[in-house]
Write a protein that holds these residues in place. Structure first.
Motif, PDB file in Angstrom:
ATOM      1  N   TRP A  22      26.286  32.992 -61.838  1.00 46.45           N
ATOM      2  CA  TRP A  22      26.959  33.257 -60.459  1.00 46.45           C
ATOM      3  C   TRP A  22      25.757  33.659 -59.339  1.00 46.45           C
ATOM      4  O   TRP A  22      25.479  33.845 -58.371  1.00 46.45           O
ATOM      5  CB  TRP A  22      27.273  35.120 -60.783  1.00 46.45           C
ATOM      6  CG  TRP A  22      29.125  34.815 -61.661  1.00 46.45           C
ATOM      7  CD1 TRP A  22      30.043  33.199 -61.571  1.00 46.45           C
ATOM      8  CD2 TRP A  22      29.777  35.917 -61.834  1.00 46.45           C
ATOM      9  NE1 TRP A  22      30.694  33.642 -62.229  1.00 46.45           N
ATOM     10  CE2 TRP A  22      30.957  35.495 -62.447  1.00 46.45           C
ATOM     11  CE3 TRP A  22      29.490  36.763 -62.151  1.00 46.45           C
ATOM     12  CZ2 TRP A  22      31.478  35.626 -63.602  1.00 46.45           C
ATOM     13  CZ3 TRP A  22      30.337  37.414 -62.981  1.00 46.45           C
ATOM     14  CH2 TRP A  22      31.393  37.132 -63.419  1.00 46.45           C
ATOM     15  N   ALA A  23      24.435  34.821 -60.189  1.00 48.49           N
ATOM     16  CA  ALA A  23      23.618  34.829 -59.059  1.00 48.49           C
ATOM     17  C   ALA A  23      22.796  33.734 -59.290  1.00 48.49           C
ATOM     18  O   ALA A  23      21.937  33.834 -57.706  1.00 48.49           O
ATOM     19  CB  ALA A  23      22.105  35.659 -60.687  1.00 48.49           C
ATOM     20  N   ALA A  69      21.544  41.651 -67.527  1.00 46.99           N
ATOM     21  CA  ALA A  69      21.827  43.394 -66.085  1.00 46.99           C
ATOM     22  C   ALA A  69      19.879  42.107 -65.686  1.00 46.99           C
ATOM     23  O   ALA A  69      19.441  42.283 -64.958  1.00 46.99           O
ATOM     24  CB  ALA A  69      21.855  43.748 -66.848  1.00 46.99           C
ATOM     25  N   ILE A  70      19.012  42.649 -66.922  1.00 48.07           N
ATOM     26  CA  ILE A  70      17.624  42.362 -66.358  1.00 48.07           C
ATOM     27  C   ILE A  70      17.472  41.303 -65.522  1.00 48.07           C
ATOM     28  O   ILE A  70      16.798  40.714 -65.053  1.00 48.07           O
ATOM     29  CB  ILE A  70      16.915  42.372 -67.725  1.00 48.07           C
ATOM     30  CG1 ILE A  70      16.850  44.125 -68.118  1.00 48.07           C
ATOM     31  CG2 ILE A  70      15.198  41.677 -66.825  1.00 48.07           C
ATOM     32  CD1 ILE A  70      15.702  44.237 -69.153  1.00 48.07           C
ATOM     33  N   ILE A  71      17.870  39.998 -65.905  1.00 45.36           N
ATOM     34  CA  ILE A  71      18.232  38.792 -65.910  1.00 45.36           C
ATOM     35  C   ILE A  71      18.134  38.476 -63.920  1.00 45.36           C
ATOM     36  O   ILE A  71      18.195  38.238 -63.441  1.00 45.36           O
ATOM     37  CB  ILE A  71      18.537  37.427 -66.756  1.00 45.36           C
ATOM     38  CG1 ILE A  71      17.999  37.559 -68.054  1.00 45.36           C
ATOM     39  CG2 ILE A  71      18.328  36.493 -65.718  1.00 45.36           C
ATOM     40  CD1 ILE A  71      19.223  37.013 -68.870  1.00 45.36           C
ATOM     41  N   VAL A  72      19.927  39.228 -64.260  1.00 44.94           N
ATOM     42  CA  VAL A  72      19.918  39.160 -62.608  1.00 44.94           C
ATOM     43  C   VAL A  72      19.438  39.519 -62.478  1.00 44.94           C
ATOM     44  O   VAL A  72      18.814  39.502 -61.229  1.00 44.94           O
ATOM     45  CB  VAL A  72      21.135  39.529 -62.444  1.00 44.94           C
ATOM     46  CG1 VAL A  72      21.562  39.784 -61.482  1.00 44.94           C
ATOM     47  CG2 VAL A  72      22.406  39.235 -63.211  1.00 44.94           C
ATOM     48  N   GLU A  73      18.612  40.656 -62.311  1.00 40.43           N
ATOM     49  CA  GLU A  73      17.242  41.674 -61.460  1.00 40.43           C
ATOM     50  C   GLU A  73      16.035  40.439 -60.947  1.00 40.43           C
ATOM     51  O   GLU A  73      16.091  40.080 -60.171  1.00 40.43           O
ATOM     52  CB  GLU A  73      16.655  42.914 -61.823  1.00 40.43           C
ATOM     53  CG  GLU A  73      17.604  44.120 -61.466  1.00 40.43           C
ATOM     54  CD  GLU A  73      17.182  44.979 -61.499  1.00 40.43           C
ATOM     55  OE1 GLU A  73      15.749  45.549 -61.463  1.00 40.43           O
ATOM     56  OE2 GLU A  73      17.385  46.445 -62.595  1.00 40.43           O
ATOM     57  N   TYR A  74      15.699  39.886 -62.368  1.00 37.93           N
ATOM     58  CA  TYR A  74      14.484  39.216 -62.176  1.00 37.93           C
ATOM     59  C   TYR A  74      14.897  37.661 -61.214  1.00 37.93           C
ATOM     60  O   TYR A  74      14.681  37.681 -60.395  1.00 37.93           O
ATOM     61  CB  TYR A  74      14.418  38.666 -63.685  1.00 37.93           C
ATOM     62  CG  TYR A  74      13.856  37.336 -63.526  1.00 37.93           C
ATOM     63  CD1 TYR A  74      12.212  37.486 -63.442  1.00 37.93           C
ATOM     64  CD2 TYR A  74      13.522  36.331 -63.272  1.00 37.93           C
ATOM     65  CE1 TYR A  74      11.396  36.245 -63.368  1.00 37.93           C
ATOM     66  CE2 TYR A  74      12.754  34.900 -63.391  1.00 37.93           C
ATOM     67  CZ  TYR A  74      11.072  34.575 -63.700  1.00 37.93           C
ATOM     68  OH  TYR A  74      10.677  34.358 -63.307  1.00 37.93           O
ATOM     69  N   ILE A  75      16.380  37.240 -60.804  1.00 40.58           N
ATOM     70  CA  ILE A  75      16.576  36.605 -60.346  1.00 40.58           C
ATOM     71  C   ILE A  75      16.531  36.515 -58.738  1.00 40.58           C
ATOM     72  O   ILE A  75      15.788  35.841 -58.119  1.00 40.58           O
ATOM     73  CB  ILE A  75      18.005  36.051 -60.844  1.00 40.58           C
ATOM     74  CG1 ILE A  75      18.068  34.713 -62.131  1.00 40.58           C
ATOM     75  CG2 ILE A  75      18.751  34.475 -59.374  1.00 40.58           C
ATOM     76  CD1 ILE A  75      19.672  34.033 -62.842  1.00 40.58           C
ATOM     77  N   ASP A  76      16.777  37.693 -58.529  1.00 39.12           N
ATOM     78  CA  ASP A  76      16.516  38.182 -57.256  1.00 39.12           C
ATOM     79  C   ASP A  76      15.388  38.521 -56.375  1.00 39.12           C
ATOM     80  O   ASP A  76      14.914  38.188 -55.962  1.00 39.12           O
ATOM     81  CB  ASP A  76      17.354  39.256 -57.221  1.00 39.12           C
ATOM     82  CG  ASP A  76      17.853  40.462 -56.001  1.00 39.12           C
ATOM     83  OD1 ASP A  76      18.339  39.123 -55.121  1.00 39.12           O
ATOM     84  OD2 ASP A  76      17.422  41.492 -55.639  1.00 39.12           O
TER      85      ASP A  76
END
Length: 229
Positions: A22-23, A69-76
Motif C-alpha cells: 500500500w505504501a 510499521a517501521i518500513i512504512v515510515e522508511y518508505i515515506d
C-alpha cells in the motif's frame, strides 16, 4: 533515491506485508514482490532478516529494512517527494505513532492492544467467544476515537495509521465469517464500519488485496486445525 532494486519479501495472506505494498503504491514506487513459503523460507529472506526470520522485509538498493510499521515510515522518508504518508505536523506524527503502537503492540503495562485483542476471536468458541469479542470491541472503540470527524485516520486522505490498521477492513470480516462472531457492527462500531468501506474503495488498496475466497479457505482450514490440535 533510485527505485532500482526495490523488493518486498512477503506472503500473500500476510496482513502485515500488505502494508508495504500500500505504501509503495501510494508513492508510485515500482517494486518486485517475492512471495515466501513460510514453511520453507528462502535463503534470501534468511540473509536479509537473520534476526526474526519473518516477513515482511523491504530491500532497497541491497539494504534490508524489517518490521512493517517501521518500513512504512522508511518508505515515506526515502521517497519524500511522493504521496505524504506521515503527517507533516510533529504533534500529528506523534499521535499517529501512538495509535499505531496502540494497535500493534502486544501489551503495554498490562493493557492489551488491539491486535492482541482481535486475534483470539479467530479461535474462541462458546462463552469464551463472547468475552473476547467484547474485549476486541472495547479496544477498537478506543481506536475509533482517532476517527472522529474524519473520513480516514489520516484526515481527508489515507495516511500512516490507515496503512497500519488497514488490515482490519479486509481480514477482520473474514475472521468474523470463519468464527461466526460479530465484532465490527453498525451498532457497536459505526465509525470503524464506515471506514472499512471507504478504505477498501481506495484504488491502491483494492489492487493489492488477496482473493477473498482463497483467504477465507486458508483461514477456515487454519481454525479447524487449531481447534483440533
Amino acid at each position: 533515491m533510485a527505485e532500482k532494486g526495490v523488493k518486498v519479501f512477503g506472503m500473500w495472506a500476510s496482513p502485515m506485508a500488505i502494508r508495504l505494498e500500500w505504501a509503495l503504491r501510494l508513492k508510485s514506487v515500482v517494486y518486485e514482490y517475492v512471495d515466501e513459503d513460510l514453511g520453507n523460507k528462502s535463503d534470501a529472506l534468511l540473509r536479509y532478516n537473520p534476526v526474526t526470520k519473518k516477513v515482511p522485509v523491504l530491500v532497497h538498493d541491497g539494504k534490508p529494512v524489517v518490521e512493517s510499521a517501521i518500513i512504512v515510515e522508511y518508505i515515506d522518508e526515502a521517497w519524500k517527494d511522493g504521496y505524504p504518508i506521515m503527517p507533516a505536523d510533529p504533534y500529528e506524527r506523534a499521535q499517529a505513532r501512538f495509535w499505531a503502537n496502540f494497535a500493534d503492540e502486544k501489551d503495554l503495562n498490562g493493557f492489551v492492544q488491539c491486535n492482541a485483542a482481535v486475534y483470539p476471536v479467530f479461535t474462541a468458541t462458546g462463552e469464551a467467544q463472547g468475552k473476547v469479542v467484547h474485549e476486541a470491541q472495547q479496544c477498537l472503540k478506543t481506536l475509533e476515537k482517532a476517527l472522529e470527524g474524519k473520513k480516514f485516520f489520516g484526515g481527508d486522505a489515507v495516511g500512516y495509521l490507515d496503512l497500519v490498521v488497514g488490515w482490519y477492513a479486509y481480514w477482520l470480516p473474514i475472521i468474523e465469517e470463519v468464527s461466526g462472531a460479530s465484532v465490527v457492527t453498525d451498532e457497536e462500531l459505526p465509525l470503524m464500519k464506515a471506514w472499512f468501506d471507504r478504505f477498501l474503495a481506495v484504488d491502491v488498496v483494492k489492487e493489492t488485496l488477496p482473493p477473498r475466497d482463497k483467504l477465507l479457505a486458508l483461514n477456515t482450514a487454519r481454525r479447524e486445525q487449531l481447534l483440533t490440535a
